[in-house]
Motif scaffolding. Structure first.
Motif, PDB file in Angstrom:
ATOM      1  N   GLY A   1      -0.146   0.492  -5.501  1.00 16.72           N
ATOM      2  CA  GLY A   1       1.529   0.102  -5.675  1.00 16.72           C
ATOM      3  C   GLY A   1       2.407   1.331  -6.052  1.00 16.72           C
TER       4      GLY A   1
ATOM      5  N   HIS B   1      -0.293  -4.353  -7.683  1.00 16.73           N
ATOM      6  CA  HIS B   1       0.821  -4.276  -6.480  1.00 16.73           C
ATOM      7  C   HIS B   1       2.092  -3.416  -7.326  1.00 16.73           C
ATOM      8  N   CYS B   2       2.669  -3.164  -5.922  1.00 17.28           N
ATOM      9  CA  CYS B   2       4.196  -2.587  -6.078  1.00 17.28           C
ATOM     10  C   CYS B   2       5.450  -3.518  -6.428  1.00 17.28           C
ATOM     11  N   TYR B   3       6.193  -2.001  -6.364  1.00 18.32           N
ATOM     12  CA  TYR B   3       7.756  -2.935  -7.782  1.00 18.32           C
ATOM     13  C   TYR B   3       8.793  -3.158  -6.433  1.00 18.32           C
ATOM     14  N   ASP B   4       9.451  -4.359  -6.627  1.00 15.89           N
ATOM     15  CA  ASP B   4      10.537  -4.567  -5.705  1.00 15.89           C
ATOM     16  C   ASP B   4      10.843  -3.407  -5.718  1.00 15.89           C
TER      17      ASP B   4
ATOM     18  N   ASN C   1       8.905  -1.315  -2.520  1.00 14.72           N
ATOM     19  CA  ASN C   1       8.114  -1.673  -2.186  1.00 14.72           C
ATOM     20  C   ASN C   1       7.356  -1.288  -0.401  1.00 14.72           C
TER      21      ASN C   1
ATOM     22  N   LYS D   1       0.610  -6.119  -2.030  1.00 10.82           N
ATOM     23  CA  LYS D   1       0.820  -6.932  -3.045  1.00 10.82           C
ATOM     24  C   LYS D   1      -0.702  -8.142  -3.542  1.00 10.82           C
TER      25      LYS D   1
END
Length: 371
Positions: free
Chosen positions: A281, A314-317, A320, A324
């Protein structure tokens, strides 16, 4: 007598990092025992016209809670703390742990329950995207010991890295942001590492003291299915109270297909947490000139000058890539010569060799320019 550097840090947290405005609320969450810093942050928040809300947490108590908790217990706590998090505009998380391994004997299953049914909602889905947040450590004897330093020397080091001129660093980061924004292919080489992936279309983000203290990284994310090759990390990482070393990951079309470490069975349980845990991510450059050696604390280690981190989960918004997961594990590789060296290429152009940027536009990010 209060350390005046504590007051400087508190001012930075309220005035710069979270930019508190009159009438806003800030949640201050302390893990450990440092009431003087919490009080200083509270006083600074009031001085800015903001309303502080405080939660004090003890890791010995947290260990007991985690060992006996059920999914329903964490769902109940998450529901209540989610309401609180939705009611604040900013969050300051401080860890002053006496023992980084306090939760080391909590089972992987219990740790996963906490991650999936508490942290994922309260922090992953609300705090990170919807508040102005900053997280930091506070120097303790345990941290000094892990860094192999006296407490006084570690405190001097801590305040140097936490109160540097982040505005100057921010300006220097712009050139790397520009390079990454135009890039497609990334290639990383080094001892035990031969990795390729694409960052095309994914925005680079500079971390310049407004999210983490200490700070000093520029991150983006790989196109989810583009990662191929092998990476060997040379920095230990404590996850869920266990210190992992000699981590080696093999990727095929974005997915970790083989993972080994000093405890191969344990690390694979981490990556089996959910589907996204075996994808990446985040990819980031560490550039803080005062952070040069690992201290077994990711918040510091991921900013090491001459390092990069490549993060399963998880990636950051803000960047993106669609991945997830309940996991976000910043694993660090240092590329300075004393750690074996290495190279980073963008679209067949060498931009960093053995931890130093080599193109004219990026020389401003080398330690000699930032100090």
């Amino acid at each position: 007598m209060k350390d005046p550097r504590m007051l400087t840090l508190s001012s930075q947290l309220i005035r710069y990092c979270t930019a508190m405005q009159p009438g806003e609320r800030v949640l201050v969450e302390m893990f450990g025992h440092q009431p003087e810093l919490v009080a200083a942050v509270v006083n600074e928040a009031y001085a800015a016209g903001a309303e502080p809300v405080v939660r004090l947490r003890d890791m010995t108590v947290m260990r007991a809670l985690m060992r006996g908790a059920t999914q329903a217990k964490w769902a109940f706590e998450a529901e209540n703390d989610a309401a609180l998090m939705r009611g604040v505009q900013a969050y300051i998380g401080i860890r002053a742990n006496d023992n980084s391994f306090e939760t080391g004997d909590v089972s992987a299953e219990k740790t996963e329950l906490y991650a999936k049914h508490y942290s994922k909602l309260v922090h992953g889905q609300i705090r990170v995207p919807d508040t102005r947040w900053v997280v930091l450590r506070y120097p303790t004897p345990a941290m000094a010991q892990a860094a192999k330093m006296s407490l006084e020397a570690f405190e001097d080091y801590y305040f140097a890295v936490c109160t540097l001129d982040y505005a100057n660093m921010s300006r220097a980061m712009d050139a790397l942001v520009k390079r990454l924004a135009a890039a497609d292919k990334v290639r990383i080489t080094g001892p035990g590492t031969e990795l390729t992936f694409s960052v095309k279309g994914l925005p680079p983000i500079k971390c310049d003291g407004r999210i983490n203290i200490p700070d000093g990284e520029v991150f983006t994310a790989p196109v989810r299915g583009s990662v191929n090759g092998v990476i060997t990390y040379n920095t230990p990482s404590v996850h869920a109270g266990f210190e992992f070393t000699n981590i080696r990951l093999e990727f095929v079309n974005g997915k970790i297909v083989n993972a080994t470490a000093n405890d191969t069975q344990r690390i694979n349980k981490v990556f089996d947490m959910d589907e996204g845990a075996r994808y990446v991510g985040e990819f980031a450059f560490g550039v803080n000139p005062y952070i040069t050696e690992p201290v077994q604390d990711t918040l510091f280690d991921e900013k090491i000058a001459g390092s990069f981190h490549f993060t399963p989960g998880h990636c950051y918004d803000e960047c993106n890539n669609g991945n997830k997961s309940a996991l976000h594990w910043d694993l660090v590789c240092i590329q300075r010569p004393e750690y074996g060296g290495g190279e980073i290429w963008l679209d067949d152009v060498l931009i960093r060799k053995d931890g130093l940027f080599v193109t004219d536009d990026l020389l401003c990010l080398n330690p000699s320019a930032l100090k």
